[in-house]
Write a protein that holds these residues in place. Structure first.
Motif, PDB file in Angstrom:
ATOM      1  N   TRP A   1      38.921  42.891  46.517  1.00 38.75           N
ATOM      2  CA  TRP A   1      37.732  43.503  45.393  1.00 38.75           C
ATOM      3  C   TRP A   1      38.411  43.853  43.886  1.00 38.75           C
ATOM      4  O   TRP A   1      37.754  44.467  43.384  1.00 38.75           O
ATOM      5  N   ASP A   2      39.555  43.369  43.800  1.00 33.62           N
ATOM      6  CA  ASP A   2      40.188  43.530  42.392  1.00 33.62           C
ATOM      7  C   ASP A   2      39.261  42.804  41.458  1.00 33.62           C
ATOM      8  O   ASP A   2      38.806  41.886  41.467  1.00 33.62           O
ATOM      9  N   GLN A   3      39.683  43.503  40.118  1.00 37.08           N
ATOM     10  CA  GLN A   3      38.935  42.902  39.167  1.00 37.08           C
ATOM     11  C   GLN A   3      39.537  41.464  38.706  1.00 37.08           C
ATOM     12  O   GLN A   3      40.459  41.223  39.209  1.00 37.08           O
ATOM     13  N   PRO A   4      38.853  40.626  37.941  1.00 39.18           N
ATOM     14  CA  PRO A   4      39.240  39.261  37.679  1.00 39.18           C
ATOM     15  C   PRO A   4      40.578  39.182  36.784  1.00 39.18           C
ATOM     16  O   PRO A   4      40.862  40.271  36.033  1.00 39.18           O
TER      17      PRO A   4
ATOM     18  N   GLY B   1      43.109  49.295  36.826  1.00 36.62           N
ATOM     19  CA  GLY B   1      42.686  48.318  37.774  1.00 36.62           C
ATOM     20  C   GLY B   1      42.827  48.463  39.103  1.00 36.62           C
ATOM     21  O   GLY B   1      41.603  48.590  39.856  1.00 36.62           O
ATOM     22  N   ALA B   2      43.759  48.986  39.624  1.00 30.80           N
ATOM     23  CA  ALA B   2      44.134  49.388  41.047  1.00 30.80           C
ATOM     24  C   ALA B   2      43.104  50.633  41.411  1.00 30.80           C
ATOM     25  O   ALA B   2      42.462  50.347  42.423  1.00 30.80           O
ATOM     26  N   VAL B   3      42.986  51.579  40.583  1.00 32.43           N
ATOM     27  CA  VAL B   3      42.073  52.823  41.056  1.00 32.43           C
ATOM     28  C   VAL B   3      40.482  52.383  40.740  1.00 32.43           C
ATOM     29  O   VAL B   3      39.776  52.851  41.503  1.00 32.43           O
ATOM     30  N   GLY B   4      40.371  51.626  40.100  1.00 36.08           N
ATOM     31  CA  GLY B   4      38.910  51.012  39.996  1.00 36.08           C
ATOM     32  C   GLY B   4      38.744  50.161  41.293  1.00 36.08           C
ATOM     33  O   GLY B   4      37.431  50.406  41.835  1.00 36.08           O
TER      34      GLY B   4
END
Length: 195
Positions: free
Chosen positions: A164-167, A145-148
């Motif tokens: 901008w983090d994933q849900p 998640g964080a690197v994405g």
């Protein structure tokens, strides 16, 4: 040459404080969600599957690769930001640390890898994958998640920011993109009906 890629965050994991975080596997729920991802239209176009060296990413990548008859290519630089200085943190403490990680990208918060360094690492890794891959279809990257989020910020020319983090659905989200930098949309769940 433009290459299309799909960045996928691993879904739900078995949280085991007795194991180092990189060795956590996908849970039964996470495995089921990755199997549900096989119905995504982009899966038919995959010609390469890459992942970090962490077990949860390997588990997810293996499901995609087996379905497509492809090998899994492990790329250590796709790993999650280094959080070994604090080890396992309970959920509330972890979320507070993650907030600080994104809010202070030039600082090493309690010894964590700096967000700016993790971002540079993941961008370098993705460019290296595109440069060395000899296939001509879509490349899947199963990572974290964080690197994405850091990659998403880079591709969209946004400052590093957790917005901008994933849900917050247990992971298992993706976005499509191509190089040079073009994102195809916002994070989407890998499974049609996440829960």
């Amino acid at each position: 040459m433009t290459r299309r890629l799909v960045f996928i965050t691993h879904p739900n994991v078995v949280v085991d404080p007795q194991l180092p975080v990189p060795r956590w596997p996908l849970s039964e729920r996470g495995l089921g969600r990755m199997r549900a991802a096989l119905s995504q239209p982009w899966v038919r176009s995959l010609t390469a599957v890459c992942c970090s060296g962490e077990q949860k990413a390997i588990d997810g990548a293996q499901i995609l690769a087996t379905h497509c008859g492809l090998p899994v290519v492990r790329v250590e630089e796709l790993g999650e930001n280094d959080r070994s200085s604090t080890g396992f943190l309970p959920p509330l403490a972890f979320e507070a640390m993650a907030d600080q990680f994104f809010a202070r990208p030039q600082d090493s918060v309690r010894g964590w890898e700096r967000a700016c360094d993790a971002q540079a690492r993941i961008v370098r890794a993705v460019r290296g994958i595109v440069r060395t891959d000899r296939s001509d279809g879509v490349i899947a990257i199963v990572s974290h998640g964080a690197v994405g989020t850091l990659l998403y910020c880079h591709l969209t020319h946004q400052p590093i920011d957790r917005r901008w983090d994933q849900p917050a659905n247990g992971g298992g989200n993706y976005f499509g993109f191509s190089l040079p930098d073009r994102v195809e949309g916002w994070w989407q769940p890998i499974d049609p009906t996440p829960g």
